[in-house]
Design a protein around this motif. Structure first.
Motif, short mmCIF file in Angstrom:
data_model
loop_
_atom_site.label_atom_id
_atom_site.label_comp_id
_atom_site.label_asym_id
_atom_site.label_seq_id
_atom_site.Cartn_x
_atom_site.Cartn_y
_atom_site.Cartn_z
N ASP A 165 0.91 -1.10 0.17
CA ASP A 165 0.01 -0.04 -0.04
C ASP A 165 0.89 1.28 -0.02
O ASP A 165 0.58 2.09 -0.76
N ALA A 166 2.06 0.98 0.83
CA ALA A 166 2.67 2.40 0.80
C ALA A 166 3.35 2.60 -0.51
O ALA A 166 3.86 3.66 -0.98
N GLN A 167 4.03 1.71 -1.12
CA GLN A 167 4.34 1.86 -2.45
C GLN A 167 3.58 2.14 -3.51
O GLN A 167 3.78 2.98 -4.33
N GLN A 168 2.44 1.78 -3.45
CA GLN A 168 1.28 2.21 -4.32
C GLN A 168 0.99 3.66 -4.18
O GLN A 168 0.84 4.53 -5.12
N ALA A 169 0.87 4.00 -2.90
CA ALA A 169 0.80 5.54 -2.52
C ALA A 169 2.03 6.39 -3.11
O ALA A 169 1.68 7.31 -3.61
N LEU A 170 3.14 5.68 -2.93
CA LEU A 170 4.29 6.62 -3.30
C LEU A 170 4.24 6.86 -4.79
O LEU A 170 4.47 7.83 -5.27
N ILE A 171 3.91 5.75 -5.46
CA ILE A 171 3.77 5.94 -7.07
C ILE A 171 2.70 6.82 -7.38
O ILE A 171 3.06 7.79 -8.28
N GLN A 172 1.48 6.74 -6.79
CA GLN A 172 0.48 7.97 -7.08
C GLN A 172 0.86 9.20 -7.08
O GLN A 172 0.73 10.17 -7.58
N THR A 173 1.74 9.41 -5.96
CA THR A 173 1.97 10.58 -5.49
C THR A 173 3.16 11.28 -6.57
O THR A 173 3.09 12.55 -7.10
N THR A 174 4.04 10.33 -6.99
CA THR A 174 5.13 10.63 -8.01
C THR A 174 4.25 11.01 -9.15
O THR A 174 4.84 12.26 -10.03
N TYR A 175 3.44 10.12 -9.69
CA TYR A 175 2.41 10.62 -10.98
C TYR A 175 1.96 11.85 -10.76
O TYR A 175 1.91 12.62 -11.87
N ALA A 176 1.15 12.19 -9.56
CA ALA A 176 0.76 13.33 -9.63
C ALA A 176 1.74 14.62 -9.81
O ALA A 176 1.07 15.69 -10.32
N PHE A 177 2.81 14.33 -9.13
CA PHE A 177 3.70 15.45 -9.28
C PHE A 177 4.11 15.80 -10.59
O PHE A 177 4.32 16.92 -11.06
N LEU A 178 4.41 14.77 -11.36
CA LEU A 178 4.95 14.76 -12.72
C LEU A 178 3.90 15.35 -13.67
O LEU A 178 4.13 16.01 -14.58
N ILE A 179 2.49 14.73 -13.58
CA ILE A 179 1.63 15.40 -14.37
C ILE A 179 1.39 16.78 -14.07
O ILE A 179 1.23 17.72 -15.03
N ASP A 180 1.42 17.45 -12.73
CA ASP A 180 1.44 18.84 -12.54
C ASP A 180 2.32 19.67 -13.28
O ASP A 180 2.17 20.75 -13.80
N SER A 181 3.69 19.04 -13.24
CA SER A 181 4.67 19.87 -13.81
C SER A 181 4.46 19.54 -15.39
O SER A 181 4.67 20.92 -16.26
N ALA A 182 4.04 18.84 -15.80
CA ALA A 182 3.76 18.66 -17.51
C ALA A 182 2.68 19.64 -17.94
O ALA A 182 2.80 20.56 -18.90
N LEU A 183 1.60 19.74 -16.93
CA LEU A 183 0.38 20.57 -17.46
C LEU A 183 0.71 22.09 -17.15
O LEU A 183 0.22 23.01 -17.77
N GLN A 184 1.71 22.48 -16.39
CA GLN A 184 2.09 23.85 -16.05
C GLN A 184 2.89 24.63 -17.17
O GLN A 184 3.31 25.66 -17.34
N GLN A 185 3.48 23.72 -17.94
CA GLN A 185 4.23 24.12 -19.16
C GLN A 185 3.52 24.94 -20.17
O GLN A 185 2.34 24.52 -20.21
N THR A 186 4.27 25.80 -20.89
CA THR A 186 3.58 25.94 -22.36
C THR A 186 3.16 25.17 -23.17
O THR A 186 3.83 24.11 -23.23
N GLN A 187 2.07 25.16 -23.55
CA GLN A 187 1.46 24.00 -24.29
C GLN A 187 1.72 24.32 -25.93
O GLN A 187 1.34 25.40 -26.53
N VAL A 188 2.06 23.47 -26.66
CA VAL A 188 2.36 23.52 -28.24
C VAL A 188 2.05 22.27 -28.77
O VAL A 188 1.57 21.32 -28.25
N CYS A 189 2.31 22.42 -30.06
CA CYS A 189 1.98 21.14 -30.72
C CYS A 189 3.17 20.14 -30.56
O CYS A 189 4.44 20.58 -30.61
N VAL A 190 2.75 18.80 -30.15
CA VAL A 190 3.44 17.78 -29.83
C VAL A 190 3.88 16.63 -30.85
O VAL A 190 2.65 16.13 -31.25
N HIS A 191 4.67 16.26 -31.43
CA HIS A 191 5.13 15.16 -32.27
C HIS A 191 4.48 13.71 -31.34
O HIS A 191 3.84 13.03 -31.90
N ARG A 192 5.06 13.73 -30.52
CA ARG A 192 5.05 12.72 -29.26
C ARG A 192 5.76 11.63 -29.39
O ARG A 192 5.92 10.54 -28.56
N ASP A 193 6.69 11.36 -30.47
CA ASP A 193 7.40 10.28 -30.61
C ASP A 193 8.94 11.02 -31.42
O ASP A 193 9.40 10.18 -32.28
#
Length: 335
Positions: A165-193
């Motif tokens: 449970d602790a590891q799952q919570a850690l992973i969820q917290t990490t994912y939320a942190f990374l998503i917040d960082s991505a969404l606050q950036q300038t948004q542009v056209c992204v090729h994605r690969d």
């Protein structure tokens, strides 16, 4: 006599010869990718072309056609679509040859080749109007779905790791942190690969850009980190910074970013972690679901990025420890 290996290939040959009246004198596999698409190289009157085979029950040619037009209008080099058969899922394309950036990269070429690739990227980011292009957005849901590929396919299935449970919570917290960082950036056209296997090395108008059908509106650092921290080849931190600094300056001049370089580098690093976790999940899924084990060889390099970059961010200290203490020893056994 040109022969085809399966029913789809036979149908392609019939389309080329009967419907398009081409005189095909060569027909060979050009490549397949991590999806259900395949590519064939054909010769008609001493001119090579590429045929995309996208089975309609598994792939849709419409996004490829739409993004090809969008990118072409944005003045980056994508293959011309010469003929299309959307009902059967066939496209006849301009041939960019078989030499990709990965084949050409070495210590003496890296700076000039990456400069050309980053110049193309800036052109794309400047010239695509995100409000009128009708591309989907990189939402928090999509970023989360991608991150879950790491948990589901790599940790659970490839590593057979049962998380506490602790590891799952850690992973969820990490994912939320990374998503917040991505969404606050300038948004542009992204090729994605946008990486060394999807950029073709050409004599002029270099590079030729392929595999762009999944383009979205998303974080400005996404394609740059895909390119500079490539899952298929790695460079020193000094080399990466040498490429990243002038790219950042160009973004600044184009008014595409307002932040200072330290913030931009942080965004770049955290975006890379999100992308690399996704890639590790996809490589595992390709092995387990699609029986394509070759991609397993790219996981250690990709995991190493995540471990080394996460070390530099206090917010990722516990996640870094989890990777080093638990995931890395298991991955060495299973890969």
């Amino acid at each position: 006599m040109i022969t085809a290996s399966d029913d789809r290939a036979k149908a392609i040959l019939q389309w080329l010869t009967n419907d398009l009246n081409l005189n095909i004198t060569q027909f060979e596999s050009a490549s397949s990718d991590a999806s259900f698409r395949r590519y064939f190289r054909v010769l008609h009157q001493q001119q090579h072309y590429i045929v995309m085979d996208a089975p309609p029950d598994k792939e849709d040619t419409a996004p490829f056609i739409k993004v090809a037009q969008l990118f072409s209008e944005a003045q980056v080099n994508v293959p011309d679509i010469i003929q299309q058969n959307n009902q059967q899922g066939f496209l006849l394309l301009e041939d960019f040859g078989s030499s990709c950036l990965l084949d050409q990269l070495n210590d003496s070429t890296v700076e000039i080749l990456y400069k050309a690739a980053l110049d193309s990227l800036i052109t794309l980011q400047k010239n695509v109007d995100i409000h009128s292009c009708a591309l989907p957005h990189y939402t928090s849901e999509l970023l989360q779905t991608e991150l879950l590929l790491f948990s589901d396919w790599f940790l659970n299935q490839q590593c057979k790791l049962t998380l506490s449970d602790a590891q799952q919570a850690l992973i969820q917290t990490t994912y939320a942190f990374l998503i917040d960082s991505a969404l606050q950036q300038t948004q542009v056209c992204v090729h994605r690969d946008y990486h060394s296997r999807n950029l073709m090395h050409l004599d002029n108008n270099n590079p030729g850009i392929i595999d762009f059908q999944d383009a979205v509106i998303g974080p400005i650092t996404y394609d740059a980190v895909s390119l500079l921290r490539d899952c298929y080849i790695s460079w020193s931190d000094a080399q990466i910074e040498q490429c990243l600094q002038p790219y950042y300056q160009q973004l600044k001049q184009a008014n595409l970013v307002e932040c200072d370089f330290n913030q931009f580098k942080r965004d770049f690093d955290l975006m890379g972690i999100q992308r690399h976790l996704k890639a590790i999940g996809i490589f595992s899924r390709l092995n387990i679901r699609d029986d394509k084990s070759a991609y397993l060889g790219d996981i250690p390099r990709t995991l190493n990025y995540v471990i080394s970059i996460s070390q530099g961010y206090p917010e990722l200290k516990d996640f870094h420890a989890f990777l080093v203490d638990i995931v890395l020893p298991i991955s060495k056994r299973v890969l």
